[in-house]
Design a protein around this motif. Structure first.
Motif, short mmCIF file in Angstrom:
data_model
loop_
_atom_site.label_atom_id
_atom_site.label_comp_id
_atom_site.label_asym_id
_atom_site.label_seq_id
_atom_site.Cartn_x
_atom_site.Cartn_y
_atom_site.Cartn_z
N TYR A 1 0.81 -1.20 0.00
CA TYR A 1 0.00 0.00 0.00
C TYR A 1 0.85 1.26 0.00
O TYR A 1 1.92 1.31 0.60
CB TYR A 1 -0.90 0.04 1.24
N PRO B 1 -2.53 -6.89 -3.70
CA PRO B 1 -2.44 -5.57 -4.28
C PRO B 1 -1.26 -4.78 -3.78
O PRO B 1 -0.70 -5.09 -2.77
CB PRO B 1 -3.70 -4.88 -3.85
N GLN C 1 -2.16 0.21 -7.45
CA GLN C 1 -2.60 -0.97 -6.71
C GLN C 1 -2.32 -2.20 -7.57
O GLN C 1 -2.56 -2.18 -8.78
CB GLN C 1 -4.10 -0.90 -6.42
N GLN D 1 -9.91 -3.44 -4.18
CA GLN D 1 -8.95 -2.57 -3.50
C GLN D 1 -8.91 -1.18 -4.12
O GLN D 1 -8.88 -0.19 -3.42
CB GLN D 1 -7.55 -3.20 -3.56
#
Length: 561
Positions: free
Chosen positions: A221, A268, A431, A455
């Motif tokens: 992230y 992701p 992502q 996501q």
């Protein structure tokens, strides 16, 4: 004078594996067993090598390996068992080939590359204590890994084992077995009586694994904001919605027959941009959606089949829970809806704790109604993968567009050398979600797109399939996002529709779009190379505008490197 053998003493984590019932398998079908053994050994050897281990001895179906780290040894053992369990699902129970694995830390002597000593002997004895398809570790290993791996352990107590003078204190690693159930988590021995029967009923009945048990989903992230809401909060929201909706009563099942499915799988990268929030409960509709197995997102086709076969026709009370990476569980024949919800979430969460992916389980269905707290993940139009020899090239993590360096490091370590089938889905904000070790290409592609879309909050694209980039990934210029001609402000408003139309028609080769000061576009379409498309777009733009620059290559917006 003969050269003296050098003996070297050291401490190592020793891994011992042996196939359960190997002699019977050979006796029943020697050729098929030997062929499968060779294939399974490739998997075992690959996982050991990638975990930093070294195989120092083999004999028939047995494997002995050393690791510098107990954590890596146990993690490797879990990966092996999960991966081989998926392969075994293609065979009837009497032809499944499963390892038992034992691991200890001990003082050993190295002689000509081989290892000798009590450490090796104890690992072999622990292997004998392991369940079929399971892992047994010593207390020394447990002390090293208990707080470092997200798995549970059952204390088996001190065990007398052959040719070891003192009892060996052993622990069983809790993981899915060949039938999809979990090894019991009570000390030494099985539960008896009614309690044991209830526990067995609560975890049996047809568990199927999606993509591959060896599959792992990896997340990365850009922000620390979590991608999913807390499972308990989601469950409470689902309960609130259910209480406001009339539900038709269903008869209780004559006896509880719970069923569970689980899988580990994909991953992701950078978090959703603020302009693309993940779906939230506020986006849900008041219309009650009826459960349909073939519409369940995130899970594999095998799980969908199990849901259609076991869950959909089952009477009340039942529930199904899942995570976005397909770890899931369903229960049927419970005493009430409340019990079904709790049991489905608990079983799903237990499986999620043993996976490498997202660990937030959420209720997807209660009874025959969908109660999922989020809208369906957005998907791009089909076909999801287009093969074009002019633009495809070998995958390289270093050339992966949009993502951060930490994400590229993950792909280098976990994707590049992993076995097929594997794919990477990418979102416009960087992502990404990927999985490895799958079975069906269409299944792998769909699940990665669904997870990535959930996501990112917007449709993702498949960038890589197996070891190939399947979209034109810019190398001369730097990708900065997804290109949408209809909304790109650099293009003159009255020209955007034409740009979109011409790109749709250009189905092969490299495509580039340039734009000048006045917003007039230039086209470089169907090029055999990235440079050809760039040059064509700039040349075409210069005939109708000034200060031209390339703004798009393939599906990406771009800028100078």
């Amino acid at each position: 004078m003969a050269e003296q053998t050098v003996l070297k003493r050291k401490i190592a984590a020793i891994f011992a594996a042996d196939i359960a019932g190997y002699s019977r398998l050979v006796a029943e079908d020697e050729e098929e067993t030997l062929r499968r053994l060779a294939a399974y050994r490739e998997v075992v050897d690959d996982f050991i090598a990638r975990a930093g281990g070294r195989i120092f001895n083999t004999a028939g179906d047995a494997v002995l390996a050393e690791f510098p780290s107990a954590v890596e040894a146990v993690r490797c053992a879990i990966d092996i068992q999960e991966s081989l369990r998926t392969r075994n699902m293609a065979f009837p129970p009497n032809r499944q080939m499963s390892y038992r694995i034992g691991i200890t830390i001990g003082d050993v002597v190295e002689r000509d590359g081989d290892l000798l000593g009590d450490g090796v002997n104890i690992a072999a004895r622990l292997e004998g204590l392991a369940d079929v398809g399971g892992i047994c570790i010593s207390r020394a290993v447990h002390e090293q890994v208990a707080n470092k791996l997200s798995v549970q352990f059952a204390d088996m107590g001190a065990r007398e084992v052959k040719n070891i003078p003192t009892p060996v204190h052993a622990y069983r690693v809790a993981m899915r077995r060949e039938d999809g159930t979990y090894a019991p988590m009570k000390k030494a021995g099985r539960l008896g009586g009614a309690r044991g029967l209830l526990l067995a009923a609560a975890v049996t009945a047809g568990a199927l694994v999606a993509i591959a048990a060896g599959t792992s989903f990896y997340l990365d992230y850009r922000e620390t904001k979590p991608a999913q809401r807390d499972a308990a909060k989601a469950a409470a929201e689902a309960l609130a919605r259910l209480s406001a909706k009339p539900t038709s009563p269903m008869p209780d099942a004559a006896s509880p027959t719970p069923a569970s499915t689980a899988s580990t799988a994909g991953q992701p990268s950078p978090a959703p941009q603020p302009s693309q929030p993940a779906p939230s409960p506020s986006s849900t509709t008041a219309v009650i959606e009826k459960f349909a197995a073939d519409a369940v997102p995130f899970v594999s086709e095998r799980t969908r089949i199990a849901l259609a076969r076991d869950y959909a026709p089952a009477p009340a009370h039942k529930a199904f829970a899942t995570t976005i990476n397909g770890v899931s569980a369903y229960v049927t024949g419970q005493p009430s809806d409340e019990a079904a919800k709790a049991a489905a979430l608990e079983q799903c969460q237990q499986r999620a704790e043993n996976s490498n992916g997202p660990r937030k389980c959420e209720l997807y269905a209660v009874g025959d109604n969908v109660v999922y707290a989020h809208s369906r993940p957005p998907l791009p139009p089909q076909p999801w993968v287009r093969h074009d020899p002019l633009t495809e090239r070998a995958f390289s993590a270093a050339e992966m567009p949009l993502i951060r360096d930490t994400g590229r490091d993950r792909l280098t370590t976990n994707y590049g050398t992993a076995r097929r089938t594997k794919a990477i889905a990418l979102g416009p904000g960087g992502q990404f979600f990927y999985s490895v070790g799958g079975d069906l290409v269409d299944d792998v592609v769909r699940r990665n797109l669904e997870a990535c879309g959930a996501q990112a909050g917007t449709a993702c694209i498949i960038v890589a399939l197996d070891d190939t980039f399947v979209v034109p990934v810019p190398a001369v210029m730097k990708a900065t996002g997804f290109f949408h001609a209809a909304s790109h402000t650099a293009i003159a408003t009255d020209a955007r529709e034409e740009v979109a139309r011409r790109l749709v028609a250009a189905t092969s080769g490299w495509n580039a779009i340039a734009v000048g000061k006045a917003g007039h576009p230039g086209y470089g379409l169907n090029g055999d190379r990235e440079e050809t498309a760039i040059g064509g777009a700039l040349a075409d733009c210069s005939t109708r505008d000034s200060d031209c620059r390339v703004i798009a290559i393939g599906p990406f917006t771009v800028e100078d490197n």
